[in-house]
Design an enzyme around this catalytic site. Structure first.
Site, PDB file in Angstrom:
ATOM      1  N   TYR A  29       5.688   4.909  23.240  1.00  0.00           N
ATOM      2  CA  TYR A  29       5.938   5.821  22.117  1.00  0.00           C
ATOM      3  C   TYR A  29       7.049   5.221  21.266  1.00  0.00           C
ATOM      4  O   TYR A  29       8.088   4.817  21.794  1.00  0.00           O
ATOM      5  CB  TYR A  29       6.359   7.199  22.639  1.00  0.00           C
ATOM      6  CG  TYR A  29       6.781   8.186  21.571  1.00  0.00           C
ATOM      7  CD1 TYR A  29       8.119   8.592  21.454  1.00  0.00           C
ATOM      8  CD2 TYR A  29       5.870   8.716  20.672  1.00  0.00           C
ATOM      9  CE1 TYR A  29       8.514   9.494  20.479  1.00  0.00           C
ATOM     10  CE2 TYR A  29       6.258   9.620  19.678  1.00  0.00           C
ATOM     11  CZ  TYR A  29       7.589  10.002  19.592  1.00  0.00           C
ATOM     12  OH  TYR A  29       7.980  10.897  18.613  1.00  0.00           O
ATOM     13  N   LYS A  35      19.450   6.714  19.814  1.00  0.00           N
ATOM     14  CA  LYS A  35      20.022   7.409  20.975  1.00  0.00           C
ATOM     15  C   LYS A  35      21.495   7.036  21.245  1.00  0.00           C
ATOM     16  O   LYS A  35      22.392   7.495  20.548  1.00  0.00           O
ATOM     17  CB  LYS A  35      19.135   7.174  22.198  1.00  0.00           C
ATOM     18  CG  LYS A  35      17.711   7.781  22.012  1.00  0.00           C
ATOM     19  CD  LYS A  35      16.840   7.560  23.213  1.00  0.00           C
ATOM     20  CE  LYS A  35      15.401   7.913  22.913  1.00  0.00           C
ATOM     21  NZ  LYS A  35      15.102   9.351  23.017  1.00  0.00           N
ATOM     22  N   ASP A  77      11.278  -2.372  20.833  1.00  0.00           N
ATOM     23  CA  ASP A  77      11.747  -1.008  20.577  1.00  0.00           C
ATOM     24  C   ASP A  77      12.711  -0.641  21.710  1.00  0.00           C
ATOM     25  O   ASP A  77      12.286  -0.233  22.797  1.00  0.00           O
ATOM     26  CB  ASP A  77      10.561  -0.047  20.538  1.00  0.00           C
ATOM     27  CG  ASP A  77      11.037   1.393  20.355  1.00  0.00           C
ATOM     28  OD1 ASP A  77      10.165   2.274  20.184  1.00  0.00           O
ATOM     29  OD2 ASP A  77      12.257   1.633  20.419  1.00  0.00           O
TER      30      ASP A  77
END
Ligand code: KE4
Length: 427
Positions: free
Chosen positions: A144, A267, A239
């Protein structure tokens, strides 16, 4: 646990927001039960509106690696806020955070701050397409990368693995430019690239997959991605929104010794405030507006308060002792959970990379999306609720990773392990 106030708030929230939440996984649909409304968080704990305390292994899906409301981070944010919350103009904090990130990720020669991981990956793909003048993107099933249209795509039935939309609202036209392959299948990757390389701009991958639980790259898989993409002038995008500063301070690229062309972060670098970033080779990043022609922009990009939260967080973890402590806590948790499952005679598989981890309710190896899907999600759901009732807050889905923080103590972990044994016995 009495959660009447959460239930009442949830009822109200459902009238205001889709299924009462601002991000789908929070609705507890994968595990059942009613989502908790959190009133405050401190260190390793979160507290719901009914006053119940939980040891938190979600940590806002990764960002809170130093623990919630860390005094140094709170102090820094407070003083930053008093100087104004957003300027819409350059500020010194952007330089400071960029320097901290680039020191930790030598593959990043130039970077751009954005406000989420989705923005980071969406923009990285656009600049890879601008740089290579090619359209297609390769991703891997189960990975994802945020919710931009071109990435909400699943493998098509076609032999060429042309993508088909993985959500209504994504035009088939967008999806067809995204090719999807099984994760960890170096052979399938090599043969697809051999056929299609002329039209492929980039390959984007979670170097450790945190969005089907926690799936590690097989030896040689990432190396193959790197070798084959170099050969064909394809941009390799790591990623590291989740793995960044989590699997190591220098991320998965440090842990596995692979140098991607572009890296996406998020994050942890925002320390709980909205920050994402993408960056990499200078010749690619100099394509980004206004230096180059590839357009990308953001009202709150490089926001002084968010930058400050990220700077303070990285300052706290930027030392060997921090990762030694995180590793010690992870070892204690891993040994305890493995032991609890063995004693309760419940077949599980535990995987981790640095401070991200997952317990699968399955007795076969998990190495990609298909094998992760064999896990018993009903069993996981019961385990999740049993743990919640014992004051342990896990990710509310079998297909999400859990996270450790510097604030978790040995006694937090002991409590977690004994709650796990009781929950597994009941399961
Ligand atoms: P955001 O747009 O949510 O900041 O980042 C998207 C993203 C990109 N890349 C990776 C590897 C990610 O894990 C994410 C977001 N992770 C999810 C957790 N699986 C965030 C939680 C949520 O969606 O509510």
């Amino acid at each position: 646990m009495k959660i009447n106030k959460s239930k009442a708030l949830y009822k109200k929230a459902c009238r205001l927001m889709p299924m009462g939440v601002n991000s789908p996984v929070r609705a507890f649909r994968a595990v059942g039960g009613s989502p908790l409304f959190i009133s405050k968080a401190k260190g390793s704990k979160i507290f719901d509106v009914d006053g119940n305390a939980y040891i938190d292994y979600v940590l806002s899906w990764g960002p809170m690696i130093v623990g919630h409301a860390h005094p140094a981070v709170v102090k820094a944010i407070k003083s930053a806020v008093e100087k104004g919350t957003s300027y819409g103009a350059p500020c010194p904090q952007e330089i400071e955070l960029a320097e901290l990130v680039m020191k930790a990720y030598p593959s990043i020669e130039k970077l751009r701050m954005v406000s989420s991981g989705t923005e980071a990956t969406m923009s990285a793909i656009r600049v890879a397409r601008g740089f290579t003048k090619r359209d297609k993107v390769v991703k891997f099933e189960g990975c994802y990368h945020g919710h931009s249209d071109g990435l909400l795509v699943k493998a098509g039935s076609g032999a060429m693995t042309f993508g088909v939309p993985d959500s209504p609202g994504v035009p088939a036209d967008y999806a067809k430019n995204t090719l999807t392959l099984p994760y960890n299948d170096a052979k399938a990757f090599t043969s697809l690239i051999k056929k299609e390389w002329r039209s492929i701009a980039c390959v984007i991958v979670e170097p450790v997959v945190g969005n089907i639980g926690c799936v590690l790259p097989k030896p040689g898989f990432l190396e193959t991605l790197r070798e084959v993409t170099v050969k064909h002038g394809i941009v390799l995008i790591f990623d590291e929104v989740m793995t960044g500063f989590r699997v190591a301070y220098g991320g998965a690229q440090k842990k596995f010794g692979i140098k991607p062309d572009l890296t996406c972060l998020g994050k942890v670098i925002g320390g709980g405030l909205p920050v994402g970033a993408y960056g990499g080779r200078n010749e690619i990043m100099s394509m980004v507006a206004p230096e180059g022609p590839v357009y990308q922009a953001g009202t709150l990009s490089g926001n002084p308060v968010a930058m400050t939260a990220g700077i303070e967080t990285l300052r706290i973890i930027n030392n060997k002792d921090a990762y030694k402590k995180l590793e010690k806590s992870m070892q204690q948790l891993e040994e305890g959970l493995r032991d609890a499952a063995a004693k309760a005679k419940v077949p599980t598989r535990f995987y981790r990379a640095g401070t991200m981890f997952c317990t699968y309710f399955t007795d076969s190896e998990v190495y990609d999306y298909e094998t992760a899907k064999l896990a018993d999600t009903a069993k996981f759901g019961r385990f999740f609720i049993n743990m919640l009732n014992r004051g342990i807050y896990l990710a509310p889905s079998q297909f999400e990773a859990g996270f450790m923080s510097l604030a978790h103590t040995a006694s937090d972990i002991d409590k977690t392990v004994s709650a796990a044994f009781d929950s597994l016995k009941k399961n």
